[in-house]
Scaffold this active site. Structure first.
Site, PDB file in Angstrom:
ATOM      1  N   ASP A  22      33.194  37.249  82.920  1.00  0.00           N
ATOM      2  CA  ASP A  22      32.135  36.538  82.211  1.00  0.00           C
ATOM      3  C   ASP A  22      30.801  36.950  82.800  1.00  0.00           C
ATOM      4  OD1 ASP A  22      34.178  35.337  80.881  1.00  0.00           O
ATOM      5  OD2 ASP A  22      33.737  33.297  81.524  1.00  0.00           O
ATOM      6  N   ASP A  81      36.882  28.432  69.774  1.00  0.00           N
ATOM      7  CA  ASP A  81      36.661  27.600  70.949  1.00  0.00           C
ATOM      8  C   ASP A  81      36.598  26.151  70.488  1.00  0.00           C
ATOM      9  OD1 ASP A  81      36.298  30.068  72.227  1.00  0.00           O
ATOM     10  OD2 ASP A  81      34.155  30.036  71.794  1.00  0.00           O
TER      11      ASP A  81
END
Length: 239
Positions: free
Chosen positions: A8, A129
């Protein structure tokens, strides 16, 4: 089942967030390309990248870091975060990404997902998500009334390569993935489903694999913290 080590990216660094909160970022390194090379050396088959700044900005922000990773590794790489138009999709694929992940636009512009999947077969995934079964967009900052399974089913005929399903409340919390919800989604659609969020032990990985229907799992913090040894996990999953 494929294990995807996660990198990330925030401000050019390798970080992990806690439940998607940018303010709760833990920095694990300032050389993402070196981290990618370590994951490849351990034997990974894929890498999973997220441009966190890009997810909020709506356009690529950590392009330099992504390009550095692509120049260091030979394994296929997928990227999500801030990819919201056909020009950006095409640009990333030309730079060497194997797969782009479309999240916010899957809700806001589903026709773009269909167009991209037709134009680039096998190279477009949908990122879903969710909090408590409802889809969140724009870097998880905005919650919708769209249900996960409804969104996934809407792309059954679109030709997308995979669905990356993240339970936001589990992400970065090291509390285990939402196996029940992920398995239910995988059984509800024919598109391969990749689990993300909370994968924190070898037991989590084997439990996901043993459902028999989950195609992959993404893990980040557990690899950085040492809770999962990547080489050992890859060997165990193959066995």
């Amino acid at each position: 089942m494929i294990l995807y080590p996660a990198i990330d990216l925030k401000d050019g660094q390798c970080v992990r967030l806690l439940r998607g909160e940018m303010e709760a970022a833990t920095v694990f390194g300032d050389d993402p390309a070196a981290q990618a090379a370590k994951f490849q050396a351990a034997g990974c088959e894929w890498l999973h990248l997220v441009d966190l700044n890009g997810a909020f900005a709506g356009q690529p922000v950590n392009a330099e870091a992504v390009e550095a990773i692509l120049s260091r590794v030979t394994v296929p790489v997928q990227l999500g975060g801030g990819i919201r138009d056909l020009w950006t999709i095409e640009g990333w694929l030309e730079k060497g990404l194997a797969r782009v992940i479309l999240g916010t636009v899957a809700v806001e512009e589903p026709d773009l997902v269909r167009q991209a999947a037709r134009a680039f077969p096998g190279q477009v995934a949908v990122g879903i998500d969710a909090r408590k079964g409802r889809v969140a967009t724009r870097g998880w900052a905005e919650e919708t009334e769209v249900m996960v399974t409804d969104l996934a089913r809407s792309f059954e005929d679109a030709g997308v390569a995979a669905i990356i399903y993240t339970d936001i409340d589990r992400d970065g919390a090291m509390g285990g993935p939402n196996i029940e919800a992920t398995e239910a989604l995988a059984r509800a659609v024919s598109i391969p489903v990749i689990a993300s969020g909370g994968v924190s032990s070898m037991a989590d990985l084997t439990a996901l694999r043993d459902t028999g229907v989950i195609a992959g799992a993404i893990s980040g913090r557990a690899l950085y913290d040492g809770a999962i040894d990547l080489a050992e996990a890859l060997a165990a999953l193959k066995a």
